[in-house]
Design an enzyme around this catalytic site. Sequence first.
Site, PDB file in Angstrom:
ATOM      1  N   ARG A  33      -2.302 -12.519  -4.641  1.00 55.17           N
ATOM      2  CA  ARG A  33      -4.617 -12.983  -4.177  1.00 55.17           C
ATOM      3  C   ARG A  33      -5.249 -11.893  -5.286  1.00 55.17           C
ATOM      4  NH1 ARG A  33      -4.159  -6.710  -3.956  1.00 55.17           N
ATOM      5  NH2 ARG A  33      -2.084  -6.411  -2.654  1.00 55.17           N
TER       6      ARG A  33
ATOM      7  N   GLY B 139       0.948  -1.434  -0.022  1.00 59.26           N
ATOM      8  CA  GLY B 139      -0.118  -0.387   0.121  1.00 59.26           C
ATOM      9  C   GLY B 139       0.723   1.670  -0.142  1.00 59.26           C
ATOM     10  N   GLY B 140       2.397   1.019  -0.785  1.00 55.03           N
ATOM     11  CA  GLY B 140       2.668   2.417  -0.596  1.00 55.03           C
ATOM     12  C   GLY B 140       3.254   3.068   0.326  1.00 55.03           C
TER      13      GLY B 140
HETATM   14  P1  ADP Z   1      -1.695  -2.886  -4.466  1.00 53.91           P
HETATM   15  O1  ADP Z   1      -1.179  -1.695  -4.237  1.00 53.91           O
HETATM   16  O2  ADP Z   1      -0.638  -3.702  -3.951  1.00 53.91           O
HETATM   17  O3  ADP Z   1      -2.115  -3.675  -6.062  1.00 53.91           O
HETATM   18  P2  ADP Z   1      -4.688  -3.174  -3.915  1.00 53.91           P
HETATM   19  O4  ADP Z   1      -4.791  -1.620  -4.554  1.00 53.91           O
HETATM   20  O5  ADP Z   1      -4.656  -4.316  -4.860  1.00 53.91           O
HETATM   21  O6  ADP Z   1      -2.742  -2.847  -3.714  1.00 53.91           O
HETATM   22  O7  ADP Z   1      -4.891  -2.284  -2.735  1.00 53.91           O
HETATM   23  C1  ADP Z   1      -4.015  -3.805  -1.129  1.00 53.91           C
HETATM   24  C2  ADP Z   1      -5.021  -2.986  -0.902  1.00 53.91           C
HETATM   25  O8  ADP Z   1      -4.614  -1.573   0.787  1.00 53.91           O
HETATM   26  C3  ADP Z   1      -6.728  -3.189  -0.416  1.00 53.91           C
HETATM   27  O9  ADP Z   1      -6.694  -4.401   0.607  1.00 53.91           O
HETATM   28  C4  ADP Z   1      -6.732  -2.438   0.105  1.00 53.91           C
HETATM   29  O10 ADP Z   1      -8.030  -2.411   0.542  1.00 53.91           O
HETATM   30  C5  ADP Z   1      -6.241  -1.631   0.628  1.00 53.91           C
HETATM   31  N1  ADP Z   1      -6.037  -0.148  -0.309  1.00 53.91           N
HETATM   32  C6  ADP Z   1      -5.909   0.067  -1.618  1.00 53.91           C
HETATM   33  N2  ADP Z   1      -5.635   2.019  -1.385  1.00 53.91           N
HETATM   34  C7  ADP Z   1      -6.180   2.045   0.016  1.00 53.91           C
HETATM   35  C8  ADP Z   1      -6.651   3.373   0.111  1.00 53.91           C
HETATM   36  N3  ADP Z   1      -6.973   4.561  -0.622  1.00 53.91           N
HETATM   37  N4  ADP Z   1      -6.883   2.885   1.539  1.00 53.91           N
HETATM   38  C9  ADP Z   1      -6.619   2.480   2.178  1.00 53.91           C
HETATM   39  N5  ADP Z   1      -6.519   1.288   1.520  1.00 53.91           N
HETATM   40  C10 ADP Z   1      -6.336   1.412   0.804  1.00 53.91           C
HETATM   41  P1  ADP Z   2       3.386  -1.738  -2.559  1.00 54.56           P
HETATM   42  O1  ADP Z   2       3.482  -2.987  -1.979  1.00 54.56           O
HETATM   43  O2  ADP Z   2       3.410  -1.085  -1.707  1.00 54.56           O
HETATM   44  O3  ADP Z   2       2.571  -1.120  -3.971  1.00 54.56           O
HETATM   45  P2  ADP Z   2       5.386  -1.535  -4.555  1.00 54.56           P
HETATM   46  O4  ADP Z   2       6.599  -2.649  -4.803  1.00 54.56           O
HETATM   47  O5  ADP Z   2       3.894  -1.762  -5.762  1.00 54.56           O
HETATM   48  O6  ADP Z   2       5.005  -1.360  -3.423  1.00 54.56           O
HETATM   49  O7  ADP Z   2       5.869  -0.346  -5.689  1.00 54.56           O
HETATM   50  C1  ADP Z   2       4.163   1.178  -5.177  1.00 54.56           C
HETATM   51  C2  ADP Z   2       4.420   1.732  -6.437  1.00 54.56           C
HETATM   52  O8  ADP Z   2       5.775   2.747  -6.383  1.00 54.56           O
HETATM   53  C3  ADP Z   2       4.272   1.354  -7.825  1.00 54.56           C
HETATM   54  O9  ADP Z   2       3.039   1.262  -8.416  1.00 54.56           O
HETATM   55  C4  ADP Z   2       5.253   2.613  -8.447  1.00 54.56           C
HETATM   56  O10 ADP Z   2       4.253   3.550  -8.556  1.00 54.56           O
HETATM   57  C5  ADP Z   2       6.502   3.003  -7.669  1.00 54.56           C
HETATM   58  N1  ADP Z   2       8.140   2.495  -7.651  1.00 54.56           N
HETATM   59  C6  ADP Z   2       7.952   1.428  -6.891  1.00 54.56           C
HETATM   60  N2  ADP Z   2       9.501   1.241  -7.138  1.00 54.56           N
HETATM   61  C7  ADP Z   2      10.026   1.784  -8.130  1.00 54.56           C
HETATM   62  C8  ADP Z   2      10.883   2.413  -8.907  1.00 54.56           C
HETATM   63  N3  ADP Z   2      11.886   1.383  -8.632  1.00 54.56           N
HETATM   64  N4  ADP Z   2      11.109   3.308  -9.199  1.00 54.56           N
HETATM   65  C9  ADP Z   2       9.903   4.253  -9.758  1.00 54.56           C
HETATM   66  N5  ADP Z   2       8.571   3.725  -9.213  1.00 54.56           N
HETATM   67  C10 ADP Z   2       8.179   2.640  -8.386  1.00 54.56           C
END
Ligand code: ADP
Ligand code: ADP
Length: 649
Positions: free
Chosen positions: A296, A164-165
């Site tokens: 998932r 979730g960033g």
């Molecule tokens: P990913 O970035 O890993 O693709 P998803 O968008 O599929 O993640 O969402 C992953 C989880 O984070 C889900 O459980 C969702 O409920 C939660 N989530 C996504 N966006 C938000 C948000 N804006 N605020 C709170 N929880 C969020």
């Molecule tokens: P999370 O588990 O929080 O979803 P991710 O590793 O999937 O974490 O990264 C979330 C977001 O961060 C990506 O969708 C992308 O926008 C940005 N990001 C991740 N890694 C990089 C990278 N090496 N360079 C630029 N942007 C990145």
Amino acid sequence: MFNTILIANRGEIACRVIETARAMGVRSVAVYSDADRAARHVEMADVAVHIGGPQPAESYLRGDVIIEAAKATGAQAIHPGYGFLSENPDFVEAVEAAGLTFVGPSAKAIRAMGLKDAAKALMQEAGVPVVPGYLGENQDAGHLAAEAETIGYPVLIKAVAGGGGKGMRLVEKPADFADALTSAKGEAKTAFGNDAVLIEKYIQQPRHIEFQVFGDGERAVHLYERDCSLQRRHQKVIEEAPAPGMTEEMRAAMGAAAVRAAETIGYKGAGTVEFIVDGSSGLRPDGFWFMEMNTRLQVEHPVTEAVTGVDLVEWQLRVASGEALPMAQEELHLNGHAFEARLYAEDVPKGFLPATGRLAHLVFPKGTRADTGVRSGDEISPHYDPMIAKLITHGPTRAVALQKLSAALEQTQVAGTVTNLGFLGALSRHEGFAGGDVDTGLIARDLERLVEAHAPRAQDIALAALAASGLLQPAENATGFSLWGPLNRQIVLRRDGEEIAVHLRSLSSVAHDVEVDGQIIEARQHGGHWILNGALASSVVVTEDLVTVFAGYGLEFEPVDPLDREMQGAGHASVIEAPMPGLLKALFAKAGQEVQAGDRLAVLEAMKMEHALLAPRDGVVAEVLASEGAQVEAGAALVRLADEEDAAA
Ligand code: ADP
Ligand code: ADP
Ligand code: MG
């Protein structure tokens, strides 16, 4: 096939799974917390079991209670949805130990992808390209800084347990590294209980392109890609399939890498392999890198369903019950283009602040797929994420699908809480986005324009004034006041802190002249419809204290009671209150401290996000009224600034 499944989740994803189960003749068991007693997923399911308190830790995260509920109701399988227990390998093992089937991958596959560093190492070994970086056995700050130097700035610090960033920091130059590391580790520690980080090269003009994969435990197929580059703070906002500008060559390379990733870990069920793509010089087969795998079903899975015609939940249930993969790679085809927009209760201009409230009115456009867990009258509570719905559109081309998305957003009606609807609408009409020119920085670059508020038109104000006066109701018994001559009245509406005076002159119950800002709007009723200056009036709803006109993504007006006006404007600018219930994670204010407007006074964790509470003005802290670590209610006073006169004295 199972005859009964339990869905260990809530909200739109629980409803989504129940729908497919029902279509397949499978009985569904819902679980619910105290906050969800009357929730849509509870109503939809065949059976519902109460599992505890409103906090996730008291209910949706209680694997033992959920497994008991499954056994008690005769469910043979548990579908975890996304979030909550969906990527928890211990839960998978407990489900299996209880003699039930987990609808998803094995605990082993989840563990292999659970930590970003281990997953990257594994993928590298399997020949999947990974983002260059340091995979972090040595967590010494000096060592990590040296590694960042070797990788070359800008770099990204990522929590290995992240999601979730969270726990992620972009570092542009060496001087900022130490601070960024401390804050990333701090956030990772509280969010995941694990402060280990890895360092990655930050990809310039990044695009997020992910592949939907599906495995049977040995072999896997991919169901094409989704582009999720439209993000704010690393969270997805609008997703689409296929990716704009995707070439057959690049798709083949990425699809093969995604399938290899899934097969390497013996993946079973639906999963997503996320790649980061360098978009600075178009899509090239050597310009993509593995980022992580989400083991998932993903929030944005509907766009894949729209372009492939596959019901991914149906596939999940079939494969979990022992069937073979329903289709081979050659049988899967792309049909047209699809978009998904995530509608949230949040205040976009206030930094996407999550909001709560009762959805007094909620209507989705006919003919558009709207995945939702709420109905008119339901509450967006502070306990869960504030998603209201996902709107999904599909068309033969990207332009048609986008046009449909834009229209669907315009026709969506929400009253009772602030939403990101206008922001989504602005995005759907963004020229760069329409041109397929997407990268993860688009929203931040154009934020100002995307959140720009438009002043309501005179006819919208006129309509709000008529609604506030109760003049829009069909009035059988009030036809006659033209006998006594025109009736005049003055209405005051408040919007964005400003008062708008409107003068109404009623000629009869079906004809009113409305004066707004010197302009006369003629409102006339014809055939049961109100026509304002010759144009059909927008829809409008009146709730306890608000009038919402459904033009411009919903315009809210607060009718001002003339007697109450004195009460307003006394100003609470001296007290900083909790905007929602939450956990007070940090308090920076100390009594006697001088602060400037905009200084961070406290951090509140609520609705899965952290919110900085800022000083509303310059001043001196008079009192700190709460303590760090406390759970506070909405409206709780946290910090009080000295009155300006006191401060001067
Ligand atoms: P990913 O970035 O890993 O693709 P998803 O968008 O599929 O993640 O969402 C992953 C989880 O984070 C889900 O459980 C969702 O409920 C939660 N989530 C996504 N966006 C938000 C948000 N804006 N605020 C709170 N929880 C969020
Ligand atoms: P999370 O588990 O929080 O979803 P991710 O590793 O999937 O974490 O990264 C979330 C977001 O961060 C990506 O969708 C992308 O926008 C940005 N990001 C991740 N890694 C990089 C990278 N090496 N360079 C630029 N942007 C990145
Ligand atoms: Mg991710």
